[in-house]
Design a protein around this motif. Structure first.
Motif, PDB file in Angstrom:
ATOM      1  N   TYR A 108       0.884 -13.038 -15.469  1.00  0.00           N
ATOM      2  CA  TYR A 108       1.922 -13.561 -14.429  1.00  0.00           C
ATOM      3  C   TYR A 108       2.688 -12.318 -13.748  1.00  0.00           C
ATOM      4  O   TYR A 108       2.636 -12.032 -12.585  1.00  0.00           O
ATOM      5  CB  TYR A 108       3.032 -14.736 -14.529  1.00  0.00           C
ATOM      6  N   GLU A 109       3.322 -11.507 -14.639  1.00  0.00           N
ATOM      7  CA  GLU A 109       4.238 -10.356 -14.102  1.00  0.00           C
ATOM      8  C   GLU A 109       3.376  -9.404 -13.560  1.00  0.00           C
ATOM      9  O   GLU A 109       3.655  -8.609 -12.435  1.00  0.00           O
ATOM     10  CB  GLU A 109       5.087  -9.803 -15.161  1.00  0.00           C
ATOM     11  N   VAL A 110       2.100  -9.309 -14.090  1.00  0.00           N
ATOM     12  CA  VAL A 110       1.249  -7.989 -13.840  1.00  0.00           C
ATOM     13  C   VAL A 110       0.580  -8.487 -12.345  1.00  0.00           C
ATOM     14  O   VAL A 110       0.732  -7.622 -11.375  1.00  0.00           O
ATOM     15  CB  VAL A 110      -0.188  -7.786 -14.527  1.00  0.00           C
ATOM     16  N   LEU A 111       0.251  -9.712 -12.121  1.00  0.00           N
ATOM     17  CA  LEU A 111      -0.334 -10.291 -10.832  1.00  0.00           C
ATOM     18  C   LEU A 111       0.728 -10.294  -9.716  1.00  0.00           C
ATOM     19  O   LEU A 111       0.629  -9.663  -8.371  1.00  0.00           O
ATOM     20  CB  LEU A 111      -0.776 -11.656 -11.078  1.00  0.00           C
ATOM     21  N   LYS A 112       1.981 -10.657 -10.172  1.00  0.00           N
ATOM     22  CA  LYS A 112       2.975 -10.758  -9.341  1.00  0.00           C
ATOM     23  C   LYS A 112       3.377  -9.302  -8.337  1.00  0.00           C
ATOM     24  O   LYS A 112       3.421  -9.307  -7.387  1.00  0.00           O
ATOM     25  CB  LYS A 112       4.416 -11.370 -10.077  1.00  0.00           C
ATOM     26  N   LYS A 113       3.612  -8.259  -9.702  1.00  0.00           N
ATOM     27  CA  LYS A 113       3.912  -7.074  -9.183  1.00  0.00           C
ATOM     28  C   LYS A 113       2.724  -6.439  -8.200  1.00  0.00           C
ATOM     29  O   LYS A 113       2.944  -5.812  -7.304  1.00  0.00           O
ATOM     30  CB  LYS A 113       4.054  -6.020 -10.421  1.00  0.00           C
ATOM     31  N   TRP A 114       1.332  -6.783  -8.649  1.00  0.00           N
ATOM     32  CA  TRP A 114       0.255  -6.106  -7.670  1.00  0.00           C
ATOM     33  C   TRP A 114       0.356  -6.847  -6.477  1.00  0.00           C
ATOM     34  O   TRP A 114       0.010  -6.100  -5.466  1.00  0.00           O
ATOM     35  CB  TRP A 114      -0.967  -6.509  -8.771  1.00  0.00           C
ATOM     36  N   LEU A 115       0.404  -7.995  -6.241  1.00  0.00           N
ATOM     37  CA  LEU A 115       0.502  -8.558  -5.137  1.00  0.00           C
ATOM     38  C   LEU A 115       1.613  -8.393  -4.262  1.00  0.00           C
ATOM     39  O   LEU A 115       1.495  -8.039  -2.917  1.00  0.00           O
ATOM     40  CB  LEU A 115       0.468 -10.190  -5.210  1.00  0.00           C
ATOM     41  N   CYS A 116       2.965  -7.965  -4.915  1.00  0.00           N
ATOM     42  CA  CYS A 116       3.838  -7.656  -4.050  1.00  0.00           C
ATOM     43  C   CYS A 116       3.588  -6.137  -3.551  1.00  0.00           C
ATOM     44  O   CYS A 116       3.957  -5.804  -2.459  1.00  0.00           O
ATOM     45  CB  CYS A 116       5.138  -7.457  -5.051  1.00  0.00           C
ATOM     46  N   ALA A 117       2.972  -5.228  -4.304  1.00  0.00           N
ATOM     47  CA  ALA A 117       2.843  -4.003  -3.884  1.00  0.00           C
ATOM     48  C   ALA A 117       1.608  -3.795  -2.888  1.00  0.00           C
ATOM     49  O   ALA A 117       1.855  -3.224  -2.002  1.00  0.00           O
ATOM     50  CB  ALA A 117       2.325  -3.065  -5.127  1.00  0.00           C
ATOM     51  N   LYS A 118       0.740  -4.900  -2.834  1.00  0.00           N
ATOM     52  CA  LYS A 118      -0.394  -5.025  -1.963  1.00  0.00           C
ATOM     53  C   LYS A 118       0.294  -5.295  -0.523  1.00  0.00           C
ATOM     54  O   LYS A 118      -0.190  -4.619   0.583  1.00  0.00           O
ATOM     55  CB  LYS A 118      -1.206  -5.909  -2.237  1.00  0.00           C
ATOM     56  N   TYR A 119       1.308  -6.373  -0.485  1.00  0.00           N
ATOM     57  CA  TYR A 119       1.793  -6.575   0.947  1.00  0.00           C
ATOM     58  C   TYR A 119       3.244  -5.802   1.073  1.00  0.00           C
ATOM     59  O   TYR A 119       3.789  -6.146   2.125  1.00  0.00           O
ATOM     60  CB  TYR A 119       1.996  -8.167   0.676  1.00  0.00           C
ATOM     61  N   GLY A 120       3.661  -4.889   0.203  1.00  0.00           N
ATOM     62  CA  GLY A 120       4.667  -4.080   0.645  1.00  0.00           C
ATOM     63  C   GLY A 120       5.912  -4.820   0.404  1.00  0.00           C
ATOM     64  O   GLY A 120       6.995  -4.751   1.334  1.00  0.00           O
ATOM     65  N   LEU A 121       6.034  -5.610  -0.446  1.00  0.00           N
ATOM     66  CA  LEU A 121       7.308  -6.570  -0.456  1.00  0.00           C
ATOM     67  C   LEU A 121       7.954  -6.238  -1.582  1.00  0.00           C
ATOM     68  O   LEU A 121       7.689  -5.793  -2.847  1.00  0.00           O
ATOM     69  CB  LEU A 121       6.854  -8.114  -0.715  1.00  0.00           C
TER      70      LEU A 121
END
Length: 338
Positions: A217-230
């Motif tokens: 969960y933490e890995v996916l959340k960080k990856w998606l945030c980085a992908k969309y610049g959030l």
């Protein structure tokens, strides 16, 4: 540009606010995914009924239930649905023979157990994560694994005796005096550890699940945030991360979920027949018996309804919880401004 590098200072939610957020998540999760969990447990349990059909095993939302069906003839629970041939077949037979409300049977006592378990679990996870991150660093990958294991271990250990008592209350109507007498008798005959029967297979299922779930969960959340610049995840990012990580962990830990269901069934049969607990009812022996009787696939009974249930359950729970924390964080920040 790394969004982590310019992350603004965020006012954290207090432990009490985290508890309120987890309570809301537990309530919504139980209401929305209970039918899927009921079907999952019935598919697992239909091959493990007692000879007279006195054992009724089901689960609602976040907690398991075991009741005794004393009725005989055509009104007995085990004769109503017939044999299930799959997830959709189970849904249709339960609704046709028992009514749609049966898919939410036992919801009130479930919430009584689910809310404290969820509060302990999620609040402990957040508090442990904060402590570990302050000592090991924000980006330490071991933090969600360690925090998830310890939080789940504590929640299962605290709730296990209450779950046993709740199960006894569901077998028939008990007064508080009778319930107190039952607990005293149980402890005097078998010792305090008897209140934790079924604890081991629960840990074998839930602790690995928590470790895998929180890490992914933490890995996916960080990856998606980085992908969309959030800087912070949106509700949809939390929802997606929770669904994917929960699905993966559910598949890996399903064999222990099956064993837990059958172990609890056998425990209640011996309890209802007033027979002392046999020594051979260990997790590994039950697992071997399942493989011998149904093959390796028997360890994955109820796979489809479990995944279908766990994915939205994890998604709803974590997104509601994170939304609640964000709401309280904003309230805290506004309070500091004034």
């Amino acid at each position: 540009m790394d969004p982590e590098a310019e992350r603004p200072q965020i006012i954290q939610a207090t432990p009490l606010q985290q508890m309120a957020a987890s309570c809301t998540g537990a309530l919504l999760t139980s209401l929305m995914v209970t039918p899927l969990d009921v079907v999952k447990i019935r598919l697992q349990a239909q091959k493990n009924l007692s000879p007279k059909g006195k054992c009724f095993v089901y689960s609602n939302g976040l907690m398991d239930h075991i009741c005794v069906c004393e009725a005989e003839g055509n009104k007995a629970w085990y004769k109503k649905p017939g044999h299930f041939h799959g997830t959709l077949d189970a849904f249709l037979k339960i609704i046709r023979n028992e009514g749609i409300s049966s898919l939410w049977s036992g919801l009130p006592p479930t919430l009584v157990m689910a809310i404290p378990a969820t509060v302990i679990y999620f609040t402990c996870y957040d508090q442990l994560s904060a402590i570990l991150k302050s000592k090991l660093g924000e980006n330490e990958s071991r933090v969600p694994i360690v925090a998830g294991i310890v939080a789940r271990f504590g929640a299962v250990t605290v709730i296990s005796p209450l779950e046993l008592i709740r199960t006894k209350m569901q077998s028939k109507k008990f007064s508080y005096k009778e319930l107190h007498q039952f607990v005293i008798k149980k402890v005097s005959e078998d010792g305090w550890l008897s209140l934790w029967r079924g604890w081991a297979p629960t840990l074998l299922r839930d602790v690995p699940f928590s470790a895998m779930y929180w890490y992914n969960y933490e890995v996916l959340k960080k990856w998606l945030c980085a992908k969309y610049g959030l800087y912070e995840p949106t509700v949809m990012i939390n929802f997606t991360s929770g669904a994917l990580s929960g699905s993966f962990a559910a598949v890996v830990t399903l064999p222990f979920d099956v064993v837990k269901t059958q172990k609890q069934t056998q425990l209640w049969i011996y309890e209802s027949q007033k027979i002392s607990m046999p020594l051979h009812l260990s997790t590994w022996v039950i697992m071997k018996n399942i493989i011998a009787k149904s093959g390796f696939s028997g360890l994955f009974a109820g796979l489809i309804p479990r995944v279908i249930k766990v994915a939205p359950a994890c998604a709803i729970m974590i997104s509601t919880y994170e939304f609640g924390k964000t709401f309280f964080q904003k309230q805290n920040a506004q309070g500091q401004e004034y």
